[in-house]
Design a protein around this motif. Sequence first.
Motif, mmCIF file in Angstrom:
data_model
loop_
_atom_site.group_PDB
_atom_site.id
_atom_site.type_symbol
_atom_site.label_atom_id
_atom_site.label_comp_id
_atom_site.label_asym_id
_atom_site.label_seq_id
_atom_site.Cartn_x
_atom_site.Cartn_y
_atom_site.Cartn_z
ATOM 1 N N LYS A 102 63.180 14.663 -0.063
ATOM 2 C CA LYS A 102 63.953 13.629 0.624
ATOM 3 C C LYS A 102 65.287 14.228 1.085
ATOM 4 N N SER A 110 69.381 2.541 2.799
ATOM 5 C CA SER A 110 69.653 1.116 3.003
ATOM 6 C C SER A 110 71.152 0.849 3.131
ATOM 7 N N GLN A 128 65.917 5.637 -0.928
ATOM 8 C CA GLN A 128 65.817 4.394 -0.175
ATOM 9 C C GLN A 128 67.087 3.556 -0.300
#
Length: 280
Positions: free
Chosen positions: A130, A70, A66
């Motif tokens: 991921k 970001s 994440q």
Amino acid sequence: MKTTNKHTSPFRRGAVAAAVIALAAVAGCESVNTTQGGAIGIDRSQRMSSLVSEAELDQQAVQLYQQTLSQARSKGELNTNAAQLTRVRTISQRLIGQVGVFRPDARNWKWEVNVIDSKEVNAWCMPGGKIAVYTGLINTVKPTDDELAAVLGHEIAHALREHARERASQQMATSMGLSVLAAITGSQASSDLGGALANVMFSLPNSRLHETEADRMGVELAARAGYDPRAAVTLWTKMGQTGGSAPPELLSTHPSAESRIADLRQASEKVLSLYQQAKR
């Protein structure tokens, strides 16, 4: 006349404490096999430390993923090309549909696939599924769908096999062993030298082994998903042409281009019938 010190010195107490910690780390390791063998025959047992749990590593991967997304989003570098994103996700989903052959529980992972604008020729899959592909790989290598499937299958295989957790377990054991050595000898060894020594002695062979396992599992995932496994050979031929000069295999964490291509050729022939069945 020799005298005997009846009290344990602080140095000795520290050495004993460090030794106890190191022994506990070794005792906390267990032999596991994270995946089933598949047609390609991956059956190596792995040593995993109880101090590096799968759940904790997956949680860290979610946070790191994440953060990475970001940062890319804030720079306008995340999923900027709809066609590229659709292509990468389509190929990834077909491969993910085959992960149960090696690891049934991976079907339920919270898979994510994104494309990041970067000149770096790279792609990766973190623990727990991921995935990120850099546009540098797509634009520089210009892979066909079959070749891109070879890349993604390779990266997915690393996650299925929990290579990141295995490396973390090895590094923890090595770090503790060096701490014991320093405590016993009273030395203040350079961390750079110690890290380089540990890398040459322990990390390199295992890392090359990880790459080979991921290569072989990757071609099987690709074949089962209906992608030509032989594309892994053409992919690494291209990679060798675009990667510039490479270090000798002995000093590299990856196999040399020649040995890698030879192994991939054998592996792809072994699973070719799976590809032919999937294409019917």
